[in-house]
Scaffold this active site. Structure first.
Site, PDB file in Angstrom:
ATOM      1  CB  THR A  43      -0.928  -0.171   1.240  1.00 57.98           C
ATOM      2  OG1 THR A  43      -1.937   1.340   0.922  1.00 57.98           O
ATOM      3  CG2 THR A  43      -0.334   0.133   2.549  1.00 57.98           C
ATOM      4  CE  LYS A  47      -2.513   0.616  -3.284  1.00 56.31           C
ATOM      5  NZ  LYS A  47      -3.686   0.929  -3.470  1.00 56.31           N
ATOM      6  CG  ASP A  83      -7.110  -1.261  -4.904  1.00 58.00           C
ATOM      7  OD1 ASP A  83      -7.394  -1.785  -4.053  1.00 58.00           O
ATOM      8  OD2 ASP A  83      -5.938  -0.811  -4.613  1.00 58.00           O
ATOM      9  N   GLY A 109     -11.040  13.385  -6.623  1.00 55.54           N
ATOM     10  CA  GLY A 109      -9.816  12.592  -6.297  1.00 55.54           C
ATOM     11  C   GLY A 109      -8.912  12.360  -7.294  1.00 55.54           C
ATOM     12  CB  ALA A 110      -6.229  13.369  -8.934  1.00 53.50           C
TER      13      ALA A 110
END
Ligand code: NAP
Length: 261
Positions: A43, A47, A83, A109-110
């Site tokens: 995580t 990533k 994901d 979000g980005a």
């Protein structure tokens, strides 16, 4: 959820957490091979950086530009991004949305999570994606990355504070997704003018802590079908478990374990 699943299926394995500093990532990946660790999740903030240390990357992970799961087969490390599938499965199960081809999507979000969502949306052939992010330079970077790979999807990006544009884009959205950290416990919530959101559109909030976010509550009270992100967390875990073990994951038990913790 993984330890509960291992116990249930009688698999002699344990899922543990390790904190790895960026400067130790290469050695940590080497240890997976040398210690015979069967698989890992990875995580923030590793990533993307871990990809260069692996032997092979799945097509979804290549599109996304990041991985969250590695399977070790006798020292050969294969990277996946579960994901992507976890998000699509959650749309299907929690919102009843099986087909998003041709849809218009507004994405807030980005960051890393947005990349998995963008990959899933592009693979499924949505018509257009309107990205809104607090800092416009990150929105511009992800927009450029996915526009170059998926020429049939129209991708626009704006600053989240551009309220006039936000209202207009909400009015043409079939699906609104929050992939930002806003709304998490300890973070401020998004204050979106949901009265402008197209009628009967769907809302998916990746945030899962709290279980029901303010965005999901407000969208629900405006008559939209809305869900927060616990389902995505579950289904990415289910897919990772199946990658590692080759066995069908005990989904209900894993959900119970997630809720308990
Ligand atoms: P990240 O890479 O750190 O990105 C965070 C994003 O949130 C950035 O776009 C950031 O904008 C934005 N942001 C942060 N605070 C904000 C605020 N107050 N208002 C508006 N935007 C804000 O994190 P990530 O990995 O993408 O994770 C984002 C969220 O998704 C987290 O809540 C995480 O728990 C959740 N998530 C859920 C799942 C699931 O399975 N359900 C999976 C992955 C992630 P700037 O670019 O301007 O900083």
């Amino acid at each position: 959820m993984h330890n509960a699943a291992f116990r249930k299926l009688g698999i002699n394995s344990v899922y543990l957490a390790f904190d790895i500093l960026p400067e130790n990532l290469e050695h940590a990946v080497g240890s997976i091979r040398h210690l015979g660790i069967k698989g890992i999740n990875i995580t923030i903030p590793h990533k993307q950086d871990i990809m260069k240390y692996l032997d092979e990357i799945s097509p979804e992970a290549k599109h996304t530009g990041s991985i969250n799961t590695v399977k070790n087969t006798e020292g050969y490390l294969y990277g996946h991004n579960t994901d992507v599938g976890g998000f699509l499965k959650a749309l299907e199960v929690d919102l009843g949305l099986k087909n998003i081809t041709g849809s218009s999507v507004l994405l807030i979000g980005a960051g890393g999570a947005a990349r998995a969502v963008l990959s899933a949306l592009c693979i499924r052939g949505v018509k257009s994606i309107m990205i809104f992010n607090r800092s416009v330079n990150k929105a511009s970077a992800v927009s450029e990355y996915f526009s170059a790979r998926f020429k049939n999807v129209s991708i626009e990006f704006y600053q989240l504070s551009n309220s006039e544009k936000l209202k207009k884009c909400l009015g043409r959205s079939d699906l609104l997704i929050n992939s930002s950290s806003a709304g998490m416990i300890g973070h401020e919530s998004l204050d979106l003018p949901l009265q402008y959101l197209k009628e009967n559109s769907y809302v998916y909030d990746l945030v899962y802590n709290p279980r029901e976010t303010e965005l999901v509550k407000s969208a629900g009270s405006c008559g939209h079908n809305a869900s927060s992100g616990l389902g995505m967390l579950l289904y990415q875990g289910v897919e990772s478990f199946e990658v590692w073990t080759g066995k069908k994951a005990p989904v209900d038990l894993m959900m119970k374990a997630l809720i308990k913790n």
